[in-house]
Write an enzyme that holds these catalytic residues in place. Sequence first.
Site, PDB file in Angstrom:
ATOM      1  CB  CYS A  78      -1.037  -0.068   1.101  1.00 21.00           C
ATOM      2  SG  CYS A  78      -1.937   1.379   1.260  1.00 21.00           S
ATOM      3  CG  LEU A  79       1.167   3.965  -3.488  1.00 24.68           C
ATOM      4  CD1 LEU A  79       0.521   4.917  -4.333  1.00 24.68           C
ATOM      5  CD2 LEU A  79       2.542   3.862  -3.669  1.00 24.68           C
TER       6      LEU A  79
ATOM      7  CD  GLU B 182      -6.552   1.535  -3.817  1.00 28.09           C
ATOM      8  OE1 GLU B 182      -6.796   2.306  -2.966  1.00 28.09           O
ATOM      9  OE2 GLU B 182      -5.543   0.920  -4.301  1.00 28.09           O
TER      10      GLU B 182
END
Length: 158
Positions: free
Chosen positions: A88-89, A131
């Site tokens: 995950c960013l 998301e």
Amino acid sequence: MKKYELKFYPDPVLRMISSPVRRVNNTIRQLIKKMSNIMYNNKGIGLAAPQVGTLERVIIADIGEGLISMINPEILTGFGEDYLEEGCLSLPETVVNVKRKQSVFVRYLDKNEKEKESELDGLTSRVIQHEIDHLNGILIIDYAPVSERLNVLSNLKI
Ligand SMILES: [Zn+2]
């Protein structure tokens, strides 16, 4: 114009619930554009609005097959199950094996406010589920077994 930047764990915005978008206007289209710049600059394959500090139900993804953007996405039904290690960013250097539905049927608005329904599978299905989790304040670390969670968190050096 509002400045959007990538938010990292443990920023509290990542734990908040995003609100439905009421009008798909230029502000939302601008947000999608900014989000896609941030996603591509960071070599991500998906991004949700809370990750740039905006609590709106907007997500984007691109697994190398073009940009997908979804407003107010809703999973209507899902089939099968599947495990894969996800990153995950907002959680750099963290990888968690996450169980998800293999395929999902999603209803959403596109950027022209048109209602759409899509059946997704494979990596697209996985990214979209990841998301949508963000819109509900859910992060990949929540899928780590309790025994591993401390390890995962200590790797984050917070
Ligand atoms: Zn994420």
